[in-house]
Design a protein around this motif. Structure first.
Motif, PDB file in Angstrom:
ATOM      1  N   GLY A 132      -6.424 -12.939 -10.618  1.00 40.84           N
ATOM      2  CA  GLY A 132      -6.037 -13.646 -11.833  1.00 40.84           C
ATOM      3  C   GLY A 132      -4.658 -14.267 -11.686  1.00 40.84           C
ATOM      4  N   GLY A 133      -4.088 -14.671 -12.814  1.00 35.18           N
ATOM      5  CA  GLY A 133      -2.836 -15.420 -12.800  1.00 35.18           C
ATOM      6  C   GLY A 133      -1.581 -14.564 -12.781  1.00 35.18           C
ATOM      7  N   PHE A 134      -0.587 -15.055 -12.054  1.00 38.79           N
ATOM      8  CA  PHE A 134       0.736 -14.442 -11.998  1.00 38.79           C
ATOM      9  C   PHE A 134       1.768 -15.547 -12.147  1.00 38.79           C
ATOM     10  N   ASP A 135       2.855 -15.254 -12.826  1.00 38.04           N
ATOM     11  CA  ASP A 135       3.957 -16.194 -12.989  1.00 38.04           C
ATOM     12  C   ASP A 135       5.134 -15.697 -12.158  1.00 38.04           C
ATOM     13  N   GLN A 136       5.486 -16.418 -11.101  1.00 40.77           N
ATOM     14  CA  GLN A 136       6.598 -16.049 -10.211  1.00 40.77           C
ATOM     15  C   GLN A 136       6.327 -14.717  -9.506  1.00 40.77           C
ATOM     16  N   LEU A 137       5.266 -14.673  -8.753  1.00 38.09           N
ATOM     17  CA  LEU A 137       4.824 -13.480  -8.022  1.00 38.09           C
ATOM     18  C   LEU A 137       5.830 -13.075  -6.944  1.00 38.09           C
ATOM     19  N   ARG A 138       6.056 -11.759  -6.819  1.00 31.47           N
ATOM     20  CA  ARG A 138       6.870 -11.224  -5.719  1.00 31.47           C
ATOM     21  C   ARG A 138       6.382  -9.814  -5.397  1.00 31.47           C
ATOM     22  N   ALA A 139       6.723  -9.350  -4.195  1.00 28.56           N
ATOM     23  CA  ALA A 139       6.393  -7.979  -3.806  1.00 28.56           C
ATOM     24  C   ALA A 139       7.208  -7.017  -4.667  1.00 28.56           C
ATOM     25  N   SER A 140       6.627  -5.873  -4.978  1.00 23.87           N
ATOM     26  CA  SER A 140       7.307  -4.849  -5.766  1.00 23.87           C
ATOM     27  C   SER A 140       7.570  -3.637  -4.883  1.00 23.87           C
ATOM     28  N   ASP A 141       8.712  -3.002  -5.077  1.00 22.07           N
ATOM     29  CA  ASP A 141       9.030  -1.816  -4.284  1.00 22.07           C
ATOM     30  C   ASP A 141       8.494  -0.528  -4.912  1.00 22.07           C
ATOM     31  N   VAL A 142       7.698  -0.642  -5.963  1.00 20.24           N
ATOM     32  CA  VAL A 142       7.097   0.529  -6.611  1.00 20.24           C
ATOM     33  C   VAL A 142       6.156   1.240  -5.642  1.00 20.24           C
ATOM     34  N   SER A 143       5.497   0.479  -4.804  1.00 21.62           N
ATOM     35  CA  SER A 143       4.555   0.998  -3.810  1.00 21.62           C
ATOM     36  C   SER A 143       4.579   0.033  -2.635  1.00 21.62           C
ATOM     37  N   ASP A 144       4.073   0.471  -1.489  1.00 23.56           N
ATOM     38  CA  ASP A 144       4.033  -0.454  -0.350  1.00 23.56           C
ATOM     39  C   ASP A 144       2.910  -1.480  -0.474  1.00 23.56           C
ATOM     40  N   ASN A 145       2.113  -1.382  -1.526  1.00 27.60           N
ATOM     41  CA  ASN A 145       1.021  -2.324  -1.760  1.00 27.60           C
ATOM     42  C   ASN A 145       1.019  -2.706  -3.239  1.00 27.60           C
ATOM     43  N   ALA A 146       2.065  -3.443  -3.652  1.00 22.61           N
ATOM     44  CA  ALA A 146       2.225  -3.775  -5.071  1.00 22.61           C
ATOM     45  C   ALA A 146       2.893  -5.128  -5.238  1.00 22.61           C
ATOM     46  N   VAL A 147       2.553  -5.788  -6.343  1.00 21.17           N
ATOM     47  CA  VAL A 147       3.193  -7.054  -6.707  1.00 21.17           C
ATOM     48  C   VAL A 147       3.625  -6.981  -8.159  1.00 21.17           C
ATOM     49  N   VAL A 148       4.580  -7.830  -8.508  1.00 25.25           N
ATOM     50  CA  VAL A 148       5.043  -7.948  -9.884  1.00 25.25           C
ATOM     51  C   VAL A 148       5.361  -9.417 -10.134  1.00 25.25           C
ATOM     52  N   SER A 149       5.203  -9.824 -11.383  1.00 26.08           N
ATOM     53  CA  SER A 149       5.586 -11.171 -11.791  1.00 26.08           C
ATOM     54  C   SER A 149       6.340 -11.037 -13.108  1.00 26.08           C
ATOM     55  N   HIS A 150       6.606 -12.145 -13.749  1.00 27.07           N
ATOM     56  CA  HIS A 150       7.355 -12.104 -15.012  1.00 27.07           C
ATOM     57  C   HIS A 150       6.659 -11.285 -16.082  1.00 27.07           C
ATOM     58  N   THR A 151       5.307 -11.292 -16.093  1.00 31.36           N
ATOM     59  CA  THR A 151       4.573 -10.611 -17.166  1.00 31.36           C
ATOM     60  C   THR A 151       3.421  -9.728 -16.677  1.00 31.36           C
ATOM     61  N   ARG A 152       3.388  -9.435 -15.366  1.00 30.69           N
ATOM     62  CA  ARG A 152       2.250  -8.674 -14.852  1.00 30.69           C
ATOM     63  C   ARG A 152       2.624  -7.918 -13.585  1.00 30.69           C
ATOM     64  N   SER A 153       1.912  -6.825 -13.329  1.00 31.61           N
ATOM     65  CA  SER A 153       2.072  -6.061 -12.100  1.00 31.61           C
ATOM     66  C   SER A 153       0.728  -5.473 -11.697  1.00 31.61           C
ATOM     67  N   VAL A 154       0.477  -5.433 -10.396  1.00 32.60           N
ATOM     68  CA  VAL A 154      -0.681  -4.730  -9.847  1.00 32.60           C
ATOM     69  C   VAL A 154      -0.164  -3.844  -8.720  1.00 32.60           C
ATOM     70  N   VAL A 155      -0.532  -2.561  -8.798  1.00 36.55           N
ATOM     71  CA  VAL A 155      -0.085  -1.567  -7.830  1.00 36.55           C
ATOM     72  C   VAL A 155      -1.305  -0.839  -7.284  1.00 36.55           C
ATOM     73  N   MET A 156      -1.323  -0.653  -5.967  1.00 34.38           N
ATOM     74  CA  MET A 156      -2.353   0.178  -5.347  1.00 34.38           C
ATOM     75  C   MET A 156      -1.655   1.360  -4.686  1.00 34.38           C
ATOM     76  N   ALA A 157      -2.203   2.547  -4.903  1.00 33.27           N
ATOM     77  CA  ALA A 157      -1.653   3.767  -4.310  1.00 33.27           C
ATOM     78  C   ALA A 157      -2.814   4.628  -3.813  1.00 33.27           C
ATOM     79  N   PRO A 158      -2.583   5.436  -2.768  1.00 32.06           N
ATOM     80  CA  PRO A 158      -3.638   6.322  -2.275  1.00 32.06           C
ATOM     81  C   PRO A 158      -4.075   7.328  -3.338  1.00 32.06           C
ATOM     82  N   CYS A 159      -5.359   7.633  -3.330  1.00 36.28           N
ATOM     83  CA  CYS A 159      -5.931   8.601  -4.275  1.00 36.28           C
ATOM     84  C   CYS A 159      -6.849   9.539  -3.487  1.00 36.28           C
ATOM     85  N   PRO A 160      -6.265  10.394  -2.657  1.00 38.39           N
ATOM     86  CA  PRO A 160      -7.098  11.216  -1.764  1.00 38.39           C
ATOM     87  C   PRO A 160      -8.025  12.183  -2.475  1.00 38.39           C
ATOM     88  N   LYS A 161      -7.614  12.790  -3.592  1.00 32.58           N
ATOM     89  CA  LYS A 161      -8.464  13.759  -4.286  1.00 32.58           C
ATOM     90  C   LYS A 161      -9.744  13.116  -4.813  1.00 32.58           C
TER      91      LYS A 161
END
Length: 171
Positions: free
Chosen positions: A103-132
């Motif tokens: 979907g849409g992102f405004d000014q997308l950049r990598a996020s340091d919340v996780s090693d597989n995450a992005v953030v923009s002005h109004t949105r973020s998507v983060v992926m993290a391991p879920c072993p259990k």
């Protein structure tokens, strides 16, 4: 007679001014930022930084087998939403976001919340391991009805919320 009329007009004017002053001081009631959103623990400070002022706040959860969504409305308008998924296959969040597949992102950049995450002005998507629960966990957060750059506030919220989300999704 003119003196009585003038005195009555002055008293009426004073009464109107006093009532106007009392009304202005009363103001509209503000909602209280909750410590839970859709029955999930959240940081009041971090959530409050993402919400506009208003009189009424309500939340609306939605649950399925591997997903959980929470929408927060202020005065009837959705202002904040997040969706969580568990059991997801791993993919490069940044590449998917840049391609438009998330979907849409405004000014997308990598996020340091996780090693597989992005953030923009109004949105973020983060992926993290879920072993259990197997595979991976995804948190997709959006501020659908706002302008301006909220990326730093979004990252602070995600950082504070991620342990709660991971635990709630069985990770």
């Amino acid at each position: 007679m003119t003196g009585n009329l003038r005195a009555s007009a002055v008293r009426l004017s004073l009464a109107v001014l006093l009532l106007a002053g009392v009304s202005a001081c009363g103001g509209a009631e503000e909602y209280t930022v909750p410590s839970k959103a859709c029955d999930r623990d959240v940081s009041k400070d971090e959530l409050g930084a993402l919400l506009p002022s208003g009189a009424e706040l309500r939340d609306k959860p939605w649950v399925s087998d591997n997903s959980f969504s929470c929408e927060i409305y202020v005065d009837g308008l959705m202002q904040f939403a997040f969706t969580e998924h568990s059991g997801q296959r791993k993919f490069d969040v940044s590449a998917y976001a840049k391609s438009g597949r998330l979907g849409g992102f405004d000014q997308l950049r990598a996020s340091d919340v996780s090693d597989n995450a992005v953030v923009s002005h109004t949105r973020s998507v983060v992926m993290a391991p879920c072993p259990k629960a197997g595979r991976n966990y995804i948190l997709d957060l959006e501020l659908p009805n706002t302008d301006g750059d909220h990326s730093n506030d979004i990252e602070r919220f995600v950082r504070s919320y991620l342990p709660t989300g991971l635990a709630a999704m069985g990770c």
